[in-house]
Write a protein that holds these residues in place. Structure first.
Motif, PDB file in Angstrom:
ATOM      1  N   ASP A 232       0.710  -1.217   0.000  1.00 10.96           N
ATOM      2  CA  ASP A 232      -0.009   0.135   0.048  1.00 10.96           C
ATOM      3  C   ASP A 232       0.771   1.280   0.064  1.00 10.96           C
ATOM      4  OD1 ASP A 232      -2.286  -1.504  -0.016  1.00 10.96           O
ATOM      5  OD2 ASP A 232      -2.053  -1.596   2.211  1.00 10.96           O
ATOM      6  N   TRP A 233       2.137   1.136   0.072  1.00 12.18           N
ATOM      7  CA  TRP A 233       3.116   2.458  -0.118  1.00 12.18           C
ATOM      8  C   TRP A 233       4.202   1.712  -0.677  1.00 12.18           C
ATOM      9  CZ3 TRP A 233       0.941   0.518   4.460  1.00 12.18           C
ATOM     10  CH2 TRP A 233       1.783  -0.232   5.451  1.00 12.18           C
ATOM     11  N   PRO A 234       5.458   2.861  -0.981  1.00 16.32           N
ATOM     12  CA  PRO A 234       6.669   2.495  -1.337  1.00 16.32           C
ATOM     13  C   PRO A 234       7.484   1.633  -0.352  1.00 16.32           C
ATOM     14  CG  PRO A 234       6.148   4.858  -2.062  1.00 16.32           C
ATOM     15  CD  PRO A 234       5.059   4.305  -1.025  1.00 16.32           C
ATOM     16  N   ASN A 235       8.039   0.583  -0.796  1.00 14.26           N
ATOM     17  CA  ASN A 235       9.086  -0.022   0.031  1.00 14.26           C
ATOM     18  C   ASN A 235       7.965  -1.052   0.872  1.00 14.26           C
ATOM     19  OD1 ASN A 235      11.149   0.992  -1.168  1.00 14.26           O
ATOM     20  ND2 ASN A 235      11.891   1.870   0.472  1.00 14.26           N
ATOM     21  N   ALA A 236       6.783  -1.139   0.798  1.00 10.15           N
ATOM     22  CA  ALA A 236       6.116  -2.208   1.572  1.00 10.15           C
ATOM     23  C   ALA A 236       6.394  -3.434   1.441  1.00 10.15           C
ATOM     24  CB  ALA A 236       4.567  -1.859   1.510  1.00 10.15           C
ATOM     25  N   MET A 291      23.458  -9.315  -2.804  1.00  3.67           N
ATOM     26  CA  MET A 291      23.899  -8.180  -3.677  1.00  3.67           C
ATOM     27  C   MET A 291      22.785  -7.428  -4.463  1.00  3.67           C
ATOM     28  SD  MET A 291      27.075  -7.818  -2.682  1.00  3.67           S
ATOM     29  CE  MET A 291      26.248  -8.718  -1.264  1.00  3.67           C
ATOM     30  N   CYS A 292      22.080  -8.097  -4.952  1.00  2.00           N
ATOM     31  CA  CYS A 292      20.677  -7.295  -5.464  1.00  2.00           C
ATOM     32  C   CYS A 292      19.885  -6.478  -4.315  1.00  2.00           C
ATOM     33  CB  CYS A 292      19.888  -8.380  -6.026  1.00  2.00           C
ATOM     34  SG  CYS A 292      18.218  -7.776  -6.797  1.00  2.00           S
ATOM     35  N   LEU A 293      19.827  -7.237  -3.090  1.00  4.52           N
ATOM     36  CA  LEU A 293      19.084  -6.329  -2.316  1.00  4.52           C
ATOM     37  C   LEU A 293      20.021  -5.303  -1.698  1.00  4.52           C
ATOM     38  CD1 LEU A 293      17.694  -9.462   0.104  1.00  4.52           C
ATOM     39  CD2 LEU A 293      16.330  -7.790  -1.404  1.00  4.52           C
ATOM     40  N   VAL A 294      21.127  -5.513  -1.620  1.00  5.42           N
ATOM     41  CA  VAL A 294      22.123  -4.291  -1.173  1.00  5.42           C
ATOM     42  C   VAL A 294      22.046  -3.041  -1.999  1.00  5.42           C
ATOM     43  CG1 VAL A 294      24.560  -3.543  -0.830  1.00  5.42           C
ATOM     44  CG2 VAL A 294      23.606  -5.657   0.147  1.00  5.42           C
ATOM     45  N   HIS A 295      22.069  -3.560  -3.675  1.00  8.82           N
ATOM     46  CA  HIS A 295      21.899  -2.592  -4.510  1.00  8.82           C
ATOM     47  C   HIS A 295      20.684  -1.832  -4.517  1.00  8.82           C
ATOM     48  CE1 HIS A 295      21.286  -1.182  -8.823  1.00  8.82           C
ATOM     49  NE2 HIS A 295      22.382  -0.803  -8.534  1.00  8.82           N
ATOM     50  N   ALA A 296      19.576  -2.445  -4.091  1.00 10.83           N
ATOM     51  CA  ALA A 296      18.189  -2.070  -4.047  1.00 10.83           C
ATOM     52  C   ALA A 296      18.239  -1.104  -2.624  1.00 10.83           C
ATOM     53  CB  ALA A 296      17.172  -3.152  -3.919  1.00 10.83           C
ATOM     54  N   MET A 297      18.780  -1.422  -1.792  1.00 10.90           N
ATOM     55  CA  MET A 297      18.180  -0.751  -0.403  1.00 10.90           C
ATOM     56  C   MET A 297      19.490   0.529  -0.325  1.00 10.90           C
ATOM     57  SD  MET A 297      18.530  -4.016   1.867  1.00 10.90           S
ATOM     58  CE  MET A 297      18.386  -3.091   3.475  1.00 10.90           C
ATOM     59  N   LEU A 298      20.479   0.738  -1.317  1.00 15.25           N
ATOM     60  CA  LEU A 298      21.394   1.848  -1.244  1.00 15.25           C
ATOM     61  C   LEU A 298      20.856   2.866  -2.087  1.00 15.25           C
ATOM     62  CD1 LEU A 298      24.968   0.268  -0.667  1.00 15.25           C
ATOM     63  CD2 LEU A 298      23.662   1.107   0.965  1.00 15.25           C
ATOM     64  N   ASN A 299      21.300   4.075  -1.980  1.00 13.20           N
ATOM     65  CA  ASN A 299      21.150   5.027  -2.907  1.00 13.20           C
ATOM     66  C   ASN A 299      22.050   4.857  -4.000  1.00 13.20           C
ATOM     67  OD1 ASN A 299      22.120   7.751  -3.874  1.00 13.20           O
ATOM     68  ND2 ASN A 299      20.344   8.658  -2.632  1.00 13.20           N
ATOM     69  N   THR A 315      15.317   5.123  -6.163  1.00 10.47           N
ATOM     70  CA  THR A 315      14.440   4.175  -5.284  1.00 10.47           C
ATOM     71  C   THR A 315      15.569   3.701  -4.092  1.00 10.47           C
ATOM     72  OG1 THR A 315      15.099   2.387  -6.591  1.00 10.47           O
ATOM     73  CG2 THR A 315      12.782   3.146  -6.893  1.00 10.47           C
ATOM     74  N   TYR A 316      15.364   3.795  -2.949  1.00 12.23           N
ATOM     75  CA  TYR A 316      16.348   3.260  -2.043  1.00 12.23           C
ATOM     76  C   TYR A 316      15.595   2.944  -0.619  1.00 12.23           C
ATOM     77  CZ  TYR A 316      16.322   7.782   0.334  1.00 12.23           C
ATOM     78  OH  TYR A 316      15.865   8.784   0.916  1.00 12.23           O
ATOM     79  N   GLY A 317      16.464   2.359   0.329  1.00  5.98           N
ATOM     80  CA  GLY A 317      15.693   2.109   1.756  1.00  5.98           C
ATOM     81  C   GLY A 317      15.387   0.790   1.938  1.00  5.98           C
ATOM     82  N   LEU A 444      10.590  10.733   2.488  1.00  4.42           N
ATOM     83  CA  LEU A 444      11.621   9.801   1.918  1.00  4.42           C
ATOM     84  C   LEU A 444      12.141   8.844   2.767  1.00  4.42           C
ATOM     85  CD1 LEU A 444      13.564  12.521   0.110  1.00  4.42           C
ATOM     86  CD2 LEU A 444      12.684  10.653  -1.079  1.00  4.42           C
ATOM     87  N   PRO A 445      12.632   7.617   2.575  1.00  4.32           N
ATOM     88  CA  PRO A 445      12.935   6.575   3.433  1.00  4.32           C
ATOM     89  C   PRO A 445      14.196   6.935   4.327  1.00  4.32           C
ATOM     90  CG  PRO A 445      13.074   5.547   1.534  1.00  4.32           C
ATOM     91  CD  PRO A 445      12.373   6.837   1.196  1.00  4.32           C
TER      92      PRO A 445
END
Length: 634
Positions: A232-236, A291-299, A315-317, A444-445
């Motif tokens: 229901d929201w970004p990064n949910a 490494m995919c999750l790390v790339h996704a979570m970082l700015n 996208t990050y957070g 922003l996260p």
């Protein structure tokens, strides 16, 4: 790096930049905020600079060391209890001043008083780590269960035989059965509140499935086709999966085919934005997932700048939930612990429920449909390929393929209208973060406090003893003076040699990371012989297999590296004619480039508008290029 918990950027948040304090008044867009200075002046601030300032390292910390996330040494029970507490406290930890009524409610659910809840919240906020909620080592009898093992067994048996049935017995009636069973065994019965705590700890899905029925549980908890519950929201909710790309790539030197690369990609279900991806020449593994999750979570500002990509990728957070299929690479213990440590859940697709993974499957199909426009495509199947020979038509190197994907994601996929949203994914993301009149703004996260530690936390863990020569791992020795105090140490409880936690990046085994139990920090430990070349774990296994074929199963370290050099020489000589040799040499060349990109992402770069960097200065002006700067025809 400081372990303080970083906070999201929201309207009303106080931020610091270049020694001045500001109050965020308004979001202009995803890259700029309008803030009020102490003197009342309104100024525009770049989000990238604010994120970089929030992550400034602590000068007092050893720059070579990485602080541990402290979840590695916890027992299974302690880690489970920390996660249980975190799930209950999560709504409170984001509040500045939670009301006493809410705290009392959470305390009742956890079975503790209000003071304990406040103490746990303070501990969690100070460290920013779920592991801070793990039970502390008790002194004396404090904190230990007051129930005898026999009484615990009675509780468990009564719950399984009577409560988890379709008779729907109430806890008060179940307590009568517990007292009767304890009386028969001459045991002191537990308090009813203890029984209720055991029941509240049960999985809600399990309770519904056993007391109402599996269909009811499926209807209540499973996603419906066309909509993913909870997104229901970004990064949910993110979905993640792998696929071999429908294209054959070539090596950097001879421009001859070496096979298809593997793509691991994650998507935000709410906005349909791609949150991150990882391209590899190796088959999917726990490392590629991490490494995919790390790339996704970082700015991604620094990463994009290094790639020469001008389009934004905002996208990050941290996600709330990551949804995956049932592949073994998604079920590693350390992957699950790292997810818990960073406060998100890993959920796996149930069998025969393909709609659970519908969003990521459609994204993979979209990506491969775009890749099928590139020379060297394998198409979707043999029938579609016909007489086309992809290995003869291939023109794109690994680096070019990676950039092509990034350019397409940022410049096309995020910008065009998505049929399931009726708007571009980037606009859907903006609506969820900034609000659009109908959707409330979430802000922003929070950025990840320590990118290098985040990357390390998703690496495999190994246990080894420390000897006089250092640490031996798969026949290779490592040494650094930081190991000296731990040489020959024994476990005080078992008197056996003490094992220590080590992390190793399989993509480069020239350095391992040793967790010092005293400082709770990871220290890099290089090869004992610094003249040895960099090597991947897969290359090491290839060397050991070769030595075994030669009848030298028991070999020393010098033999391993001598064989490695010999095999590399054979590959260099053979790469003009064999695909596997060219693939092996390309993997070696990619090692340095991958490290450069990861280092760029670990340090947020507030870039000026980027200018696209030509991939090959030798290409002529008349050669046809795709919209993403990739040569389409030789």
């Amino acid at each position: 790096m400081s372990t303080k918990q970083l906070v999201p950027l929201k309207i009303g948040s106080t931020v610091e930049l270049d020694g001045a304090r500001y109050l965020i008044r308004h979001f202009i867009d995803l890259a700029t905020v309008l803030a009020e200075a102490v003197d009342g002046q309104l100024v525009r601030l770049e989000v990238g600079k604010l994120l970089a300032a929030m992550r400034e390292p602590d000068a007092a910390v050893d720059p070579e060391a990485l602080e541990s996330s402290r979840f590695e040494n916890l027992s299974v029970d302690a880690w489970a209890e920390a996660q249980r507490r975190a799930s209950m406290l999560a709504p409170l930890v984001s509040m500045d001043r939670p009301s006493k009524v809410l705290v009392q409610q959470v305390g009742t659910e956890l079975g503790v008083d209000v003071v304990t809840v406040y103490r746990w919240l303070k501990r969690w906020k100070a460290s920013g780590q779920v592991s801070a909620l793990a039970p502390r080592t008790p002194s004396g009898g404090r904190g230990k269960s007051r129930l005898k093992p026999e009484a615990e067994a009675v509780l468990s048996q009564s719950i399984q035989e009577l409560f988890l049935t379709q008779q729907k017995i109430r806890p008060s009636r179940l307590m009568q059965d517990v007292r009767m069973r304890c009386r028969r065994m001459n045991l002191a019965p537990p308090n009813e509140s203890t029984l209720r705590r055991r029941i509240s700890a049960l999985s809600e899905r399990q309770v519904v499935a056993t007391r109402v029925g599996r269909k009811a549980a499926k209807d209540r908890f499973d996603a419906r086709p066309g909509r993913f519950e909870g997104a229901d929201w970004p990064n949910a909710v993110w979905q993640i999966d792998h696929t071999p790309l429908d294209v054959v790539i070539v090596d950097d030197v001879y421009r001859r085919h070496i096979g298809r690369p593997w793509l691991t990609v994650a998507i935000d279900v709410y906005s349909r934005c791609v949150t991150g991806f990882y391209l590899s020449l190796d088959k999917p593994s726990e490392v590629s997932v991490g490494m995919c999750l790390v790339h996704a979570m970082l700015n991604k500002e620094g990463w994009l700048a290094k790639m020469g990509i001008p389009a934004p990728w905002p996208t990050y957070g941290r996600p709330d939930t990551v949804h995956a299929d049932n592949g073994k690479e998604f079920h590693g213990e350390m992957l699950e612990r790292a997810a818990g440590a960073y406060g998100f859940r890993l959920e796996w697709r149930m069998v025969a429920t393909p709609h659970w993974g519908g969003h990521i499957e459609r994204l993979i199909g979209t990506a491969n449909a775009e890749i099928q426009t590139v020379p060297g495509t394998t198409f979707a199947n043999v029938a579609a390929r016909g007489k086309y020979k992809p290995h003869e038509e291939a023109i794109m190197t690994f680096a070019e393929c990676e950039r092509y994907l990034a350019e397409y994601i940022c410049g096309v996929y995020h910008q065009v209208v998505h049929s399931g949203l009726s708007r571009p994914p980037l606009k859907q993301l903006e609506a969820g973060i900034l609000g659009d009149g109908t959707t409330p703004a979430r802000g922003l996260p929070a950025p990840m406090a320590d990118p290098k530690r985040l990357r390390l936390d998703f690496m495999p863990v190994i246990k080894r003893t420390v000897q006089a020569y250092g640490i031996a791992l798969d026949g290779v020795r490592y040494y650094d003076p930081v190991l000296d105090p731990w040489v020959g140490r024994r476990d005080p409880k078992t008197a056996k040699p003490r094992s220590f936690l080590i992390r190793r990046d399989p993509r480069d085994i020239s350095v391992i990371w040793f967790l010092d139990p005293d400082t709770d920090q990871y220290y890099p430990v290089p090869y004992r012989n610094l003249s040895h070349p960099h090597m991947t774990l897969w290359e090491l296994r290839e060397v050991r297999a070769q030595l075994k074929r030669e009848g030298q199963a028991e070999v020393d370290e010098e033999m391993i590296f001598a064989t490695y050099e010999r095999l590399n020489k054979l590959k260099q000589d053979a790469q003009t004619s064999t695909v596997s040799a060219r693939m092996a040499m390309q993997k070696r060349r990619e090692r340095g480039r991958r490290k450069m990109l990861e280092d760029a992402q670990d340090g947020i770069v507030c870039r000026k508008p980027a200018q696209s960097i030509p991939l090959d200065d030798e290409w002529g002006e008349e050669e046809e290029l795709s919209p993403y700067g990739i040569k389409l025809a030789p």
